[in-house]
Design an enzyme around this catalytic site. Structure first.
Site, mmCIF file in Angstrom:
data_model
loop_
_atom_site.group_PDB
_atom_site.id
_atom_site.type_symbol
_atom_site.label_atom_id
_atom_site.label_comp_id
_atom_site.label_asym_id
_atom_site.label_seq_id
_atom_site.Cartn_x
_atom_site.Cartn_y
_atom_site.Cartn_z
ATOM 1 N N GLU A 49 0.809 -1.227 0.000
ATOM 2 C CA GLU A 49 0.000 0.000 0.000
ATOM 3 C C GLU A 49 0.843 1.279 0.000
ATOM 4 O O GLU A 49 0.335 2.358 0.327
ATOM 5 C CB GLU A 49 -0.950 0.034 1.218
ATOM 6 C CG GLU A 49 -1.786 -1.209 1.412
ATOM 7 C CD GLU A 49 -2.717 -1.494 0.243
ATOM 8 O OE1 GLU A 49 -3.238 -0.537 -0.336
ATOM 9 O OE2 GLU A 49 -2.902 -2.679 -0.083
ATOM 10 N N THR A 54 1.294 2.232 -8.431
ATOM 11 C CA THR A 54 0.819 3.437 -9.114
ATOM 12 C C THR A 54 1.979 4.128 -9.818
ATOM 13 O O THR A 54 1.844 4.605 -10.952
ATOM 14 C CB THR A 54 0.147 4.397 -8.116
ATOM 15 O OG1 THR A 54 -0.866 3.678 -7.399
ATOM 16 C CG2 THR A 54 -0.492 5.579 -8.837
ATOM 17 N N ARG A 191 -6.984 -0.391 -7.638
ATOM 18 C CA ARG A 191 -6.143 -1.037 -6.624
ATOM 19 C C ARG A 191 -5.984 -2.512 -6.967
ATOM 20 O O ARG A 191 -6.921 -3.297 -6.888
ATOM 21 C CB ARG A 191 -6.823 -0.868 -5.258
ATOM 22 C CG ARG A 191 -6.027 -1.293 -4.061
ATOM 23 C CD ARG A 191 -6.713 -0.761 -2.811
ATOM 24 N NE ARG A 191 -6.132 -1.253 -1.577
ATOM 25 C CZ ARG A 191 -6.611 -2.279 -0.888
ATOM 26 N NH1 ARG A 191 -7.686 -2.909 -1.317
ATOM 27 N NH2 ARG A 191 -6.026 -2.661 0.226
ATOM 28 N N ASP A 219 9.338 -4.005 -10.198
ATOM 29 C CA ASP A 219 8.390 -3.798 -9.098
ATOM 30 C C ASP A 219 8.020 -5.161 -8.535
ATOM 31 O O ASP A 219 7.700 -6.088 -9.289
ATOM 32 C CB ASP A 219 7.133 -3.073 -9.610
ATOM 33 C CG ASP A 219 6.090 -2.874 -8.517
ATOM 34 O OD1 ASP A 219 6.472 -2.836 -7.339
ATOM 35 O OD2 ASP A 219 4.896 -2.752 -8.855
ATOM 36 N N GLN A 223 3.807 -6.768 0.243
ATOM 37 C CA GLN A 223 3.325 -7.468 1.431
ATOM 38 C C GLN A 223 4.396 -8.449 1.940
ATOM 39 O O GLN A 223 5.243 -8.904 1.185
ATOM 40 C CB GLN A 223 2.036 -8.245 1.113
ATOM 41 C CG GLN A 223 0.784 -7.392 1.150
ATOM 42 C CD GLN A 223 0.608 -6.532 -0.094
ATOM 43 O OE1 GLN A 223 1.286 -6.749 -1.089
ATOM 44 N NE2 GLN A 223 -0.292 -5.568 -0.042
#
Length: 380
Positions: A49, A54, A191, A219, A223
């Site tokens: 998060e 993005t 998301r 990327d 988590q």
């Protein structure tokens, strides 16, 4: 005798053709090796998060060809799923807060909203989310507008309400159109959890310009259960871009609701800094989600996070926002120098204020990174 000469000549031709083919392969390998030497490896790291994905999508929009119509359409189901998941979180959150909060009455839903909430919550646990049609939009809007849900949304930090909630709720009618095709803004807000490793190659000068530096950006999921996949990417990295969502100082991890997100980010940044393979690697720290931080700091004290408990506010308004930001920035700077051995402190370290949704700011930031890395390679 003639037959023997003919076979020998044929063998010579075959061998010559194979040698030529081998030489061509060697030449191409050499060319590819030389080309690879001019590609700079960037690793995008951060906790879940933090806004990494993005940033990754912005790279595609800014420095590549963007998303074609098929790719845009593929996000329709993701966006509809985001809507159902969000409304379920809010409905379940309202029920929970109505039971545990002292002022519980403001979280009590109207009978109509309760009925709608139950219906939408059933959709929210499914794996195959239905399309968002006009009838369901009416239900979602009615529930969203219920005062109890709005009160619950104001407590979104403790409920894992996604950042995209407000944006998609404001665009309900458009999202439910029969011929709906997501816009690039919709895609940026969508998301999707990153699983495994994704990579892309780009130049901050863009696809149409030649002669610029070329970067390969990796990327990986942020988590905890995804981080074991990071290690094999650590070798040969020119720069680490570490994303820290500074707006999450009062929030808990999705995967561990007893752990503050900012404390997790602090520990993760500390761990990455100490990796031996990054001794000479440049570090670019993105203090991300500044747009949310700017709004939140007016309502939630920075001292909500244990790391920032010594923060002293000065005054409301823009001055307070800047004061709080500089405090957080200094905390990360101190952590960097505390976690870096003396022989590593001279590696490039830059901090950037970012909002991953802000295309102009992301573009400017990557051009600054490009300039910084160029100067570092040139020794200036």
């Amino acid at each position: 005798m003639g037959s023997s000469c003919s076979r020998s000549h044929s063998l010579d031709e075959t061998e010559a053709a194979e040698n030529a083919k081998s030489a061509d392969i060697d030449r191409r390998i050499l060319q590819e090796t030389k080309a690879e030497q001019h590609i700079h490896k960037l690793l995008l790291l951060g906790a879940g998060e933090s806004g990494k994905s993005t940033i990754f999508k912005q790279i595609k929009l800014l420095f590549q060809t963007g998303f074609d119509e098929a790719e845009l359409k593929s996000y329709t189901s993701v966006i509809h799923a985001n809507m159902y998941q969000t409304i379920k979180i809010l409905y379940e959150g309202a029920k929970e807060l109505a039971q545990v909060e002292p002022d519980s009455s403001k979280y009590v839903l109207s009978p109509d909203s309760q009925e709608i909430g139950e219906k939408l919550s059933e959709i929210g646990v499914r794996l195959d989310y239905p399309s968002l049609n006009k009838e369901r939009v009416q239900d979602v809007r009615k529930l969203w507008q219920d005062p109890a849900i709005q009160e619950t949304y104001s407590r979104g930090s403790i409920l894992q309400v996604p950042d995209c909630a407000q944006y998609f709720m404001e665009n309900l009618d458009r999202l439910s159109e029969v011929d709906y095709v997501p816009t690039k803004e919709d895609v940026l807000h969508a998301r999707v959890r990153t699983n495994g490793v994704v990579e892309t190659q780009f130049s901050p000068l863009g696809e149409s310009k030649r002669g610029g530096e070329v970067y390969r950006l990796y990327d990986v999921g942020g988590q905890r259960n995804e981080r074991r996949k990071w290690i094999h990417l650590f070798e040969g990295v020119n720069a680490v871009i570490f994303c820290a969502a500074i707006s999450e100082y009062d929030q808990m991890l999705c995967e561990d609701e007893t752990k503050n997100r900012m404390m997790e980010t602090k520990e993760l940044f500390d761990w990455v800094l100490k990796q031996r393979c990054f001794e000479k690697t440049s570090f670019m720290l993105f203090l991300n989600k500044f747009d949310i931080f700017e709004r939140k700091i007016q309502k939630v004290p920075l001292s909500a996070c244990e790391w920032f408990k010594d923060y002293q506010p000065i005054a409301p308004g823009k001055q307070e926002v800047e004061h709080a930001y500089e405090f957080v920035k200094k905390k990360f700077e101190e952590l960097y120098f505390q976690s870096s051995k003396p022989d590593r402190v001279d590696r490039v370290f830059k901090i950037y204020r970012t909002t991953a949704l802000d295309q102009k700011l992301v573009k400017k930031t990557f051009k600054l990174i490009d300039e910084s890395m160029r100067r570092s390679r040139e020794g200036t």
